[in-house]
Design a protein around this motif. Structure first.
Motif, PDB file in Angstrom:
ATOM      1  N   SER A 187       0.817  -1.208   0.000  1.00 35.58           N
ATOM      2  CA  SER A 187       0.000   0.000   0.000  1.00 35.58           C
ATOM      3  C   SER A 187       0.853   1.260   0.000  1.00 35.58           C
ATOM      4  N   MET A 188       2.028   1.195   0.646  1.00 34.74           N
ATOM      5  CA  MET A 188       2.860   2.386   0.790  1.00 34.74           C
ATOM      6  C   MET A 188       3.976   2.499  -0.233  1.00 34.74           C
ATOM      7  N   GLN A 189       4.383   1.393  -0.840  1.00 33.82           N
ATOM      8  CA  GLN A 189       5.651   1.396  -1.570  1.00 33.82           C
ATOM      9  C   GLN A 189       5.665   2.313  -2.795  1.00 33.82           C
ATOM     10  N   ASN A 190       4.526   2.593  -3.400  1.00 34.74           N
ATOM     11  CA  ASN A 190       4.492   3.417  -4.610  1.00 34.74           C
ATOM     12  C   ASN A 190       3.960   4.827  -4.369  1.00 34.74           C
ATOM     13  N   THR A 191       3.848   5.228  -3.102  1.00 32.48           N
ATOM     14  CA  THR A 191       3.302   6.555  -2.816  1.00 32.48           C
ATOM     15  C   THR A 191       4.278   7.665  -3.199  1.00 32.48           C
ATOM     16  N   HIS A 192       5.574   7.473  -2.986  1.00 33.80           N
ATOM     17  CA  HIS A 192       6.601   8.424  -3.428  1.00 33.80           C
ATOM     18  C   HIS A 192       7.946   7.699  -3.447  1.00 33.80           C
ATOM     19  N   PRO A 193       8.990   8.279  -4.059  1.00 32.81           N
ATOM     20  CA  PRO A 193      10.262   7.547  -4.246  1.00 32.81           C
ATOM     21  C   PRO A 193      10.916   7.053  -2.972  1.00 32.81           C
ATOM     22  N   GLY A 194      10.764   7.777  -1.886  1.00 30.94           N
ATOM     23  CA  GLY A 194      11.406   7.353  -0.634  1.00 30.94           C
ATOM     24  C   GLY A 194      10.489   6.573   0.278  1.00 30.94           C
ATOM     25  N   ALA A 195       9.418   6.016  -0.288  1.00 34.31           N
ATOM     26  CA  ALA A 195       8.427   5.324   0.550  1.00 34.31           C
ATOM     27  C   ALA A 195       9.009   4.113   1.256  1.00 34.31           C
ATOM     28  N   TRP A 196      10.074   3.525   0.682  1.00 32.30           N
ATOM     29  CA  TRP A 196      10.629   2.315   1.297  1.00 32.30           C
ATOM     30  C   TRP A 196      11.126   2.577   2.718  1.00 32.30           C
ATOM     31  N   ARG A 197      11.559   3.837   3.008  1.00 34.17           N
ATOM     32  CA  ARG A 197      11.989   4.150   4.364  1.00 34.17           C
ATOM     33  C   ARG A 197      10.811   4.092   5.340  1.00 34.17           C
ATOM     34  N   PHE A 198       9.659   4.596   4.899  1.00 34.21           N
ATOM     35  CA  PHE A 198       8.474   4.570   5.756  1.00 34.21           C
ATOM     36  C   PHE A 198       7.932   3.146   5.896  1.00 34.21           C
ATOM     37  N   VAL A 199       8.104   2.345   4.848  1.00 40.47           N
ATOM     38  CA  VAL A 199       7.713   0.932   4.942  1.00 40.47           C
ATOM     39  C   VAL A 199       8.523   0.241   6.035  1.00 40.47           C
ATOM     40  N   LEU A 200       9.829   0.487   6.058  1.00 42.29           N
ATOM     41  CA  LEU A 200      10.675  -0.104   7.088  1.00 42.29           C
ATOM     42  C   LEU A 200      10.308   0.404   8.476  1.00 42.29           C
ATOM     43  N   ALA A 201      10.125   1.728   8.593  1.00 48.08           N
ATOM     44  CA  ALA A 201       9.854   2.321   9.898  1.00 48.08           C
ATOM     45  C   ALA A 201       8.468   1.980  10.422  1.00 48.08           C
ATOM     46  N   SER A 202       7.546   1.559   9.541  1.00 45.02           N
ATOM     47  CA  SER A 202       6.182   1.259   9.987  1.00 45.02           C
ATOM     48  C   SER A 202       6.131   0.085  10.951  1.00 45.02           C
ATOM     49  N   SER A 203       7.207  -0.677  11.039  1.00 50.17           N
ATOM     50  CA  SER A 203       7.226  -1.796  12.000  1.00 50.17           C
ATOM     51  C   SER A 203       7.136  -1.306  13.436  1.00 50.17           C
ATOM     52  N   ALA A 204       7.370   0.005  13.675  1.00 50.76           N
ATOM     53  CA  ALA A 204       7.262   0.551  15.030  1.00 50.76           C
ATOM     54  C   ALA A 204       5.815   0.618  15.500  1.00 50.76           C
ATOM     55  N   ILE A 205       4.862   0.687  14.560  1.00 54.09           N
ATOM     56  CA  ILE A 205       3.461   0.923  14.939  1.00 54.09           C
ATOM     57  C   ILE A 205       2.881  -0.229  15.773  1.00 54.09           C
ATOM     58  N   PRO A 206       2.938  -1.496  15.300  1.00 53.39           N
ATOM     59  CA  PRO A 206       2.385  -2.558  16.153  1.00 53.39           C
ATOM     60  C   PRO A 206       3.152  -2.737  17.459  1.00 53.39           C
ATOM     61  N   ALA A 207       4.462  -2.419  17.457  1.00 42.09           N
ATOM     62  CA  ALA A 207       5.247  -2.562  18.681  1.00 42.09           C
ATOM     63  C   ALA A 207       4.799  -1.576  19.753  1.00 42.09           C
ATOM     64  N   LEU A 208       4.357  -0.392  19.341  1.00 36.81           N
ATOM     65  CA  LEU A 208       3.912   0.614  20.311  1.00 36.81           C
ATOM     66  C   LEU A 208       2.741   0.118  21.156  1.00 36.81           C
ATOM     67  N   ILE A 209       1.896  -0.723  20.570  1.00 34.16           N
ATOM     68  CA  ILE A 209       0.730  -1.227  21.300  1.00 34.16           C
ATOM     69  C   ILE A 209       1.156  -2.060  22.500  1.00 34.16           C
ATOM     70  N   SER A 210       2.250  -2.785  22.344  1.00 36.27           N
ATOM     71  CA  SER A 210       2.653  -3.716  23.394  1.00 36.27           C
ATOM     72  C   SER A 210       3.372  -3.046  24.563  1.00 36.27           C
ATOM     73  N   ILE A 211       3.905  -1.844  24.360  1.00 36.60           N
ATOM     74  CA  ILE A 211       4.761  -1.239  25.384  1.00 36.60           C
ATOM     75  C   ILE A 211       4.033  -1.001  26.712  1.00 36.60           C
ATOM     76  N   PRO A 212       2.852  -0.351  26.744  1.00 36.37           N
ATOM     77  CA  PRO A 212       2.192  -0.149  28.048  1.00 36.37           C
ATOM     78  C   PRO A 212       1.872  -1.456  28.757  1.00 36.37           C
ATOM     79  N   LEU A 213       1.470  -2.464  27.996  1.00 39.28           N
ATOM     80  CA  LEU A 213       1.138  -3.751  28.601  1.00 39.28           C
ATOM     81  C   LEU A 213       2.381  -4.429  29.154  1.00 39.28           C
ATOM     82  N   ARG A 214       3.489  -4.299  28.477  1.00 37.78           N
ATOM     83  CA  ARG A 214       4.720  -4.937  28.939  1.00 37.78           C
ATOM     84  C   ARG A 214       5.314  -4.224  30.150  1.00 37.78           C
ATOM     85  N   LEU A 215       5.201  -2.906  30.186  1.00 38.27           N
ATOM     86  CA  LEU A 215       5.750  -2.165  31.326  1.00 38.27           C
ATOM     87  C   LEU A 215       5.023  -2.492  32.620  1.00 38.27           C
TER      88      LEU A 215
END
Length: 438
Positions: free
Chosen positions: A167-195
């Motif tokens: 969904s993100m890879q063809n939005t603009h030339p540097g989209a691959w960086r945001f594709v890589l960084a998007s892995s932070a989103i599901p991890a954020l959900i777990s942080i309050p529960l883990r703490l």
């Protein structure tokens, strides 16, 4: 009022929070491993990445995962499960976001390999410490479902990575960086529960901190539950304990079981379109999709069936069925295409269900004092097997043909089944507090 062992407590709110915090972390793990291929495909054309650079990027995560799994175990056995479990995903989020600042091919080779290595370390750590903490904190009658749920979460994260990545890879030339960084989103959900997670009472007890362990039981579960008697403490090297006469069989079974499952899992799953094409199956893309659906449905099936059968029966049966299904595929010279595809679908379903069982079985094989170290060794060995499978299978197909490659996978499955038949113990609903002294 008679007290009940805390392992026999009903499933409470604290168990839900722990299970959700663990599974959202595993969803992040699957997402990260799934999204990298899509991102690098986009970066390759923009940055003219050579195959050598792509290999370095992929190898960085593998090396990190091996290091994280192998060396996290002794640390978790020595210093506890909770500190690593609580803060691991914070490091994961920071490393994921750092990928936004990669701007050139040189940085991709330098910073990205380092970041990829460190992300692999975090993933390897999570594979170990999550299983150890959940196995020791969950009620024993709910342990199977809670641990096997992580297999479903991993498969879901891997599937979501493809949806988000494409969904993100063809939005603009540097989209691959945001594709890589998007892995932070599901991890954020777990942080309050883990703490908010608590330390394992069993681990605290073995460290001589029984009062602290009992306080955690009282505040988490309420009155009426007690910490059962535990074996005497021992500060021997975890490697020495795992290779001792008492536990070396468990160590061998854990490593052999895991590697014999992941070798055919990664070998066939990674190259299923090529395997179907080599078997002259028409419409191999559709056949590959059916295979992937089998993996997804199998992970859910493993969750639902995890406590229906004894652990030993489940893993031996899984090896037998997958061996037979793959054998049928390998000898399918004149079989109709739909039978070949059906055989692969059965193979993928049962293999994925067996993976869910492994999440439960491995922690139960090892005593609390060295559980994390035992898991670390098994995970590390399995990743070596996965790396060998994914790198050697296409070479084997090209040089010797697809049937030889499938024969090797069948032999691996048969070997795993034989090891389990001869030496695998039964652990279903085992009381982890009743382990033998080390």
């Amino acid at each position: 009022m008679s007290l009940v062992d805390f392992e026999d407590a009903p499933f409470r709110r604290v168990h839900w929070k722990l299970a959700i915090g663990a599974t959202t972390g595993y969803l992040s793990d699957g997402y990260t491993l799934g999204v990298v291929g899509i991102a690098l495909a986009g970066a390759q054309s923009q940055l003219a990445l050579s195959p050598g650079w792509l290999g370095a990027l992929g190898g960085g995560s593998l090396a990190g995962l091996l290091a994280g799994a192998l060396f996290c175990g002794p640390a978790a056995d020595r210093f506890g499960r909770r500190p690593i479990f609580a803060y691991n995903m914070i490091a994961f989020v920071v490393l994921s976001v750092l990928q936004l600042w990669v701007r050139s091919a040189a940085e991709l080779l330098g910073r990205r390999v380092l970041i990829r290595f460190l992300l692999g370390v975090v993933l390897g750590i999570d594979y170990v410490v999550v299983k150890a903490l959940l196995a020791e904190f969950m009620p024993r009658l709910n342990r199977g479902r809670a641990l096997s749920l992580m297999g479903v979460a991993w498969a879901l994260g891997y599937a979501l990575a493809y949806v988000a990545g494409f969904s993100m890879q063809n939005t603009h030339p540097g989209a691959w960086r945001f594709v890589l960084a998007s892995s932070a989103i599901p991890a954020l959900i777990s942080i309050p529960l883990r703490l908010s997670a608590r330390e394992s009472p069993l681990w605290l007890s073995l460290q001589g901190r029984r009062e602290e362990a009992q306080r955690i039981i009282d505040t988490s579960l309420g009155p009426g539950f007690r910490l059962p008697s535990t074996p005497a403490r021992n500060f021997a090297s975890p490697w020495r304990v795992l290779l001792s006469h008492r536990y070396r069989r468990s160590t061998f079974v854990g490593c052999a079981l895991y590697v014999c499952l992941v070798v055919p899992y990664f070998a066939v799953s990674t190259f299923i379109p090529q395997v179907m094409a080599a078997l002259n199956v028409s419409g191999n893309e559709t056949a590959g999709l059916i295979y992937i659906i089998g993996l997804m449905v199998g992970s859910v099936g493993g969750l639902l069936m995890v406590d229906w059968f004894p652990r030993r029966v489940f893993v031996i049966g899984s090896f037998a069925v997958t061996s037979a299904a793959l054998l049928l595929s390998a000898i399918s010279v004149n079989l109709p295409d739909f039978l070949t595809v059906l055989a692969f679908a059965v193979f993928s379903f049962v293999l994925s269900a067996a993976q869910a069982q492994i999440y439960v079985y491995l922690p139960e094989l090892f005593p609390t004092l060295v559980r994390a170290s035992g898991l670390g060794i098994a995970v590390a060995v399995s990743r070596l097997g996965a790396a060998a499978a994914t790198s050697l299978l296409p070479l084997c197909v090209a040089r010797y043909g697809v049937h030889v490659a499938l024969d090797i996978c069948i032999a691996t499955l048969v070997m795993g089944g034989l090891v389990c038949y001869l030496w695998a113990p039964e652990t279903r609903h085992a009381r982890l507090a009743m382990e033998s002294p080390v």
